[in-house]
Scaffold this active site. Structure first.
Site, mmCIF file in Angstrom:
data_model
loop_
_atom_site.group_PDB
_atom_site.id
_atom_site.type_symbol
_atom_site.label_atom_id
_atom_site.label_comp_id
_atom_site.label_asym_id
_atom_site.label_seq_id
_atom_site.Cartn_x
_atom_site.Cartn_y
_atom_site.Cartn_z
ATOM 1 N N HIS A 173 -5.689 0.754 -16.436
ATOM 2 C CA HIS A 173 -6.342 0.359 -17.686
ATOM 3 C C HIS A 173 -6.821 1.562 -18.504
ATOM 4 O O HIS A 173 -7.204 1.397 -19.662
ATOM 5 C CB HIS A 173 -7.520 -0.568 -17.399
ATOM 6 N N GLU B 36 -8.618 -8.534 -5.602
ATOM 7 C CA GLU B 36 -9.174 -8.975 -6.879
ATOM 8 C C GLU B 36 -8.626 -10.315 -7.351
ATOM 9 O O GLU B 36 -8.693 -10.622 -8.548
ATOM 10 C CB GLU B 36 -8.959 -7.889 -7.949
ATOM 11 N N ASP C 49 -11.450 -9.049 -12.517
ATOM 12 C CA ASP C 49 -10.239 -9.809 -12.213
ATOM 13 C C ASP C 49 -10.502 -10.896 -11.181
ATOM 14 O O ASP C 49 -9.941 -11.987 -11.260
ATOM 15 C CB ASP C 49 -9.113 -8.877 -11.733
#
Lengths: 252, 252, 252, 252, 252, 252
Positions: free
Chosen positions: D45, D147, D173
Site C-alpha cells: 500500500h 487478515e 482488512d
C-alpha cells in the site's frame, strides 16, 4: 567524525582515492568496498548531478570511505549543497588565481572563516548532534585543482590562502594548457618539473599534494614522488577496461 | 533486425554475453562497448527493474550488442513488457517442467504460436515499419534456465517444447539443488556429467547451450566443451574486482 | 468523487480517452489538458511502471480527467497498487474466460464483493475522509479487454460476471488471434460483425463497450456505431505523427 | 548478521517497527533514526517499488534497523528480488490457506527448504563473504499476514507450516473481511477474541505475533497483550499528523 | 563525427531543429525519429536537467540527429557538463554584450581557444579514440541567443567574437525587450527589419542565423527569408496541440 | 491566479509556511494537505533539485497551497527555471547588499522591470492562456533572506530596492554571522532588537517580514511580534521528531 584523509596525511601516509562517474547509489555502494580511503563523486566530468551524488553518498557510507565531491565549478550554490549532503572534501576545478582560491575557501567555511550557510541536512547525521558546525571548518578538506599554466604562475599566492588543505593536479588539463596533448600518466620532463615544484611549495606549507592517475603503477610512482592523494581512473573506466580484457581473453 | 546470436550459433560459433546489474543507462552504454556479442539486463538478481532496463537498452543500442533480459520469474506481464521494450532474447529462471517451458514460450510468441499481446512500442523501432510482428517469433530467443535437479530430471520433455532456442545453466542454483555449495565455475564431476548430458541433448535438437561463468578462463573452457553462450560475471562484479586489484597494486 | 465516465455512460454519452505511454508526470500533465474525459496510463505496452504511473496521476489530477490504468496482466499485486494510487478504472488485457473475469473483478473490489486489501494511500485523498472505502466498489470501473477468439467464444459467461462495468476491445490482438494482420482501425466485415455482437451483448446487460482506435475519424465512427469509450492512439504516437507532419511541411 | 528481531523475540522482548511509504532513500535514512528496531518498506500500500526499496535500504543501513519489506503479493519474483536486495524479513499480505503459506515460505528459503534462487547481490554485503547463503534460511523472517476470516478459519494449518517466524495482523482488512468498518486500533470484542486466539496459537508454536497499529498508546497495549512486533502508522501519516498539529497550534 | 548542421549550412542548406522539453529518454527517442536535422534539449524553459539531458541524448542517438542543448544560462559548469555528455551544439540565452559572447565561446572551447576542461565522458564515444579533443573546437556549434534590444545594439561586437557559428533569435523575449507582447511567429515590421539586419550582419561574417518558430508555415517563411536553422514549437506543445485537435474532431 | 499570500498580507494576516526537504512528489502531496498557506521547496539545504521541485509542485497543486522555492543561490539560471516551473514566490539566501537585491529582483521580473526570459512552461498552466506574462511581475513574491550582519548593516538600501515583497530571516545564519551559536528559535536580546528593527523598517515600506522557526509555539510568538510569514521546521524534521516521540511512548 574526524577526517581520515587528514589524519593519514598528518601521519605522512598517502591515501588512495576512488572516482565515481556512474550515477547509481548501488554502483557506488559496491565500488566503495574496494579498499579506497576516499571516493570522490565527480560532478564535473562524471555523469552525476546533485541527487545522484546524495544516492552515491548513501551507498558508500557503510564502507567507511571518506565521501568527497568534485564540483562542476567554483560556485557557492553547489558547494553548499554537497557539503550539506555530507561531503568531507571538495575538489574544485580550475582554480587559477588567489581571488578564486579565496572565494572557494570562503564558500566552504562557516563564519567567521567563510560565508557557508548553515543547514547540514545529511552532514549533521554523521556525528554528535550539534557537533558538526563546530568541527566542519577543521575537518572538511578544501582542495583546489591546479591544472593550468596560469595557476602554476600564481601558485605561491594560491597556496598562501588560509584554509587550503591540499591541491589536486589535473594532468590532462595541465597538458592542454601547456600546449601538449591532454592525457593522464604523462611522461614529460617539463611537467615532472612542475610536479616537483608543486610538491616543494605545498610541502613547505604543510599542504598535501594530490594527482589524478590512470593506472596503479603510475599512481604508485606518484606516491613515491611525494603525492599524498592519488586517484586511479574512475569506476566506469575500470569496469570497461576489465570487461574488454575479459572478453578478449575469452574469445582468444 | 536479424538476431546476431542466432546467426552465430547456426554458424557454429560461440558468443560472449555481458550481464548488467547496475541500473544506469550510462553504465550500460559504456559496458556494452567491451566487445560483447550480447548484453543481458539481469532483472532477477541484478538491481534492475523495468524502467532501468529500458534505459540500459537505450544506452547499449549504439554498440550493436544483442539486448537480452533475464526476467525475475516466468510471468507473462513482465515478459511482454521487456519484449515490447526491445529485448531480443529472454532468459527465464527456474524452468523445471514441460508445462513451465510451454507457458514460457507461449508468453513470448505472437499468435498462433503463443499469446503475446501486440504493442512493441520500442521494439518496433529497430527495423522496418510493420516488419517486427512478422519476424519477432523467429528472431527473439526464448532461453529457459536449467538450474535444478527437477529440471535435469525433466530435460527431455522440456527440450521437446517447440520454440526453445537455447538453454542457460545457472551453476550456483544447480549446485544448491544438488545439495552442494552454490558457486560459479564449479569443478565437480557430477556436475560436469550433467553439462555433457545437456550438451548432448541440446545438440541433437539444434538448441544452443549457455552457461553463466565467473572468469574468462573458465568461460573459454566451456566454449571448448561445446557451449555456445557464455557469460562472464556481471558489470558490478567486474568493476569491483578490478578496483580491488588497482587499490591493492597501488598500496603494495 | 463520482466517476464521470460512469455518469456519462449512464446518460448515454460516449467518452473520449487519452493513452499515456510516456513515463513523465510533466508530459502527462500537459497531455491531460487536451479535452479528454479520461486518461489511461498504459502499463502493458507503454513505457510505464508503478512509480511513473503515480507521477502521471499527480500530473493529470488538476485537469479533472478520470485517471485509469491498463495493467500489464491480471495479477492482484499490481491491480491493488494502482487502485491505491488513485486509479478510477482498470483496463485488464487478455480476459478470455469466466474464471479470469471473476478473478479480475475480485482483485478490484473490497469485501464482500472481492478481496482487495484496504490501504488507499493516494486514492483516499480524492474525496471525504473515510468515504473512499464505502464508494470505491461502485465508482471504480472494472474493464476487461476482449481481444481474442477465445474471449469471443466465452463472451456470454464473461459478461455475466457481476461487477464488469465495460469491456475494451483491442483490435490488433483480436485480429492477430483471428489469423489476420494486427492493426488498429480495421476495415473487415468479420470483425465488424464481432463488434456488433459485442455491442448487442454488452448493451442488453447495461455494460459499456470501448475500443482502442488509431485516428479521430475512426473513433467518431465507432461512437456512432455505439461505443461509449474510444481511445485515440497514445501520447507518443500523436506527438511523433504531428512532429513528422511539421517537419515535412517545413521542408516541403 | 544475526537478526536482531529474532534475538529480541527469543528473549521475550517486543520490538517496534517503522513503516516506510515514501519512495525516497533520504526520507528513509532520516526516518530510520527514530529508534525503531526494524523498518518495513511497504511495497503493497505504500508508494514504493523495487528500486525505491533498494534506495530506502541504502538510506536506512547506517541506523542499524532490521530492513524488512511488505511485498505486494505472494509472488516468487518480487520475494526473491527484495531478499537479494537485503531484506531480513518479508511480510506477505493475504495468506489465507496452508497452501499459500507453504508457497510463501518456499519462495523465501534456499534449498533444501525452499526454491529461492541464489544471487544475494546486496544482501551478501552485510556479512562475511560466503556466509550469507549458509545463514539466510535461519536469519530471515518469513511473516504471513493474517487478515481475513478465511485465514482465521485455517489458522492451525497455516501456523503448522515449518518456517513461519511470525504472523502479522492487518486489522483493517480483518475488520473488512468480518463485515465491519475497516480501521486500525479497533475496540471490538469479537476481534479482541481473535487476537487472543492468535496469541495463544502462535505462542504454543513459538511464533511471534505482530500487529499494525495507528497510535503509540494502542501499540503499547498490544505489547502488554502479548504482541512481539508492533508497527505505528507509517512515515507519511506520522508526518502529516504532526504537520497538521503544528499548523493548528500556530494558527490558534 | 563531423557536424551535419555545419556541413548543411556551408552547403547553403537550411536545417530543421526539434526542441525537447519532456524529461524522458523514451519520449526523446521517439520524437527524434520525426525527420529533424537536430534536436535541442531545452534546459532553460523545458522541464529538463542535466541527467534528463543525458537520457534524452541516449534516446536520440540512433536517429542520427545532431544533439544540441539550450543551457539555462551562460555558466561554465553546465556548459562543460553538457558538452562532456555529447552536445554538438550549445544555444545560450541572453547574450547581450561582446564580453558575454567572449565568455560563452571560451567556456565551450578547449585551449588554446578557450578554457573548457578536458573529460568528454560520453562525447568521446561518438568517434575515434582520442579524436574528439582534436576536432571538438571545430565541430561543436556555439550559438548565442540574440533576444534583447541590448544585444541588437551590440550586434556587431558580438558577431565579431571569434568562434560564433550561428545566432539564434528568441522572438518572444525580443518582443518583450522592445515593449511588445511576447510571442512567437510575430508579424511586426520593426521586428522584421531587425531580422533582416541580423541576416545581413551574420551573412557577411559567414555565421548562420536561426530562429525559434511556432508553426511550420512560419518556419518555412523564415527559411525563405534566409534563416538556416528553424525550430518548430517543442515536443510537448506539438503533442498537446495534436491531442486537442484529435479530441475536438472526435467529439465534433 | 492571484497570490494568496499577498492578499493575506495586505489584509494584515499572517500566513504559515511549510518547508519541503524530501525529494518526492508523493511526500509533498501529503505534506501540503496539513493546512499550510504556502509550501516552500528548499533547494538550498533540502535534498531537492530542479526536477524534484517540479514533482513536488505537481504533488502539492491540488492542495491549493502557494508553491514557493528557496533557491540555492542568487543565480539567474535556477531562478528562471523554478519560476517557469510554477513558483509563486522565491526565497533567496544571503542577500547582503543593495546590488545583490537588485540583481535578485531583476532575475525574477519580466521586462521592463527585469530580465527574466519568457517561457513559463508549467507556470502558464495555472491561469488563463496568455494571462501569466501580464500578471507574473505583480503576483510572484521576491523574498530576499536577511541573515548576516552585513545585510543588517545595509538593510535600508536593500529594502529600498523596488520589487521586494517580503524579507525572510534565517536565524541560524544570522546568529552565526554575529558570532553566536547557530540555531532556530533564539532567545537573545541582541537578536530580538534586530527583529524589531527589521519589523519597523519593513513595516514602513509595506514589506512583509518572515522568519524561519523551529516549533509552533515560537512561530506563534513571532506572529504576535508582527511577522507575516512563519515557517515551522521542515517535512523531514517534523516526521523524525514525531516518529521519535511515537517510539519513545510505545517503548515507555
Amino acid at each position: 567524525m574526524p577526517n581520515k584523509l587528514k589524519t593519514a596525511w598528518q601521519a605522512g601516509k598517502a591515501t588512495v582515492n576512488g572516482w565515481a562517474a556512474i550515477p547509481s547509489g548501488f554502483a557506488a555502494e559496491m565500488y566503495s568496498r574496494a579498499g579506497w580511503d576516499s571516493v570522490t563523486v565527480d560532478m564535473q566530468h562524471g555523469i552525476q548531478d546533485y541527487l545522484s551524488c546524495v544516492s552515491c553518498f548513501q551507498g558508500m557510507q557503510p564502507s567507511g570511505v571518506v565521501p568527497m565531491v568534485r564540483v562542476p565549478w567554483n560556485e557557492p550554490g553547489i558547494i553548499g549543497k554537497v557539503l550539506d549532503a555530507g561531503a568531507y572534501g571538495i575538489i574544485c576545478p580550475m582554480i587559477n588565481t588567489e581571488a578564486e582560491a579565496k572565494a572557494f575557501v570562503q564558500y566552504g567555511k562557516y563564519p567567521p572563516r567563510g560565508t557557508r550557510s548553515n543547514g547540514p541536512i545529511r552532514a549533521a547525521v554523521y556525528g554528535e548532534a550539534g557537533a558538526y558546525q563546530t568541527t566542519a571548518n577543521d575537518e572538511i578538506l578544501m582542495i583546489p585543482m591546479i591544472e593550468t599554466k596560469k595557476a602554476i604562475d600564481n601558485i605561491g599566492a594560491i597556496l598562501d590562502v588560509p584554509g587550503i588543505d591540499a591541491i589536486y593536479i589535473g594532468p590532462s588539463d595541465l597538458s592542454f594548457s601547456l600546449g601538449k596533448t591532454p592525457k593522464l600518466d604523462v611522461e614529460d620532463d617539463e611537467i615532472f618539473k612542475i610536479y616537483e615544484m608543486l610538491l616543494k611549495e605545498t610541502g613547505k606549507r604543510n599542504i598535501a599534494a594530490g594527482i589524478h592517475c590512470g593506472v596503479p603503477a603510475y599512481a604508485k610512482r606518484m606516491i613515491k614522488m611525494g603525492f599524498k592523494l592519488v586517484t586511479i581512473a574512475n569506476d566506469v573506466g575500470i569496469m570497461l577496461n576489465a570487461a574488454k580484457a575479459a572478453v578478449t581473453e575469452t574469445k582468444s
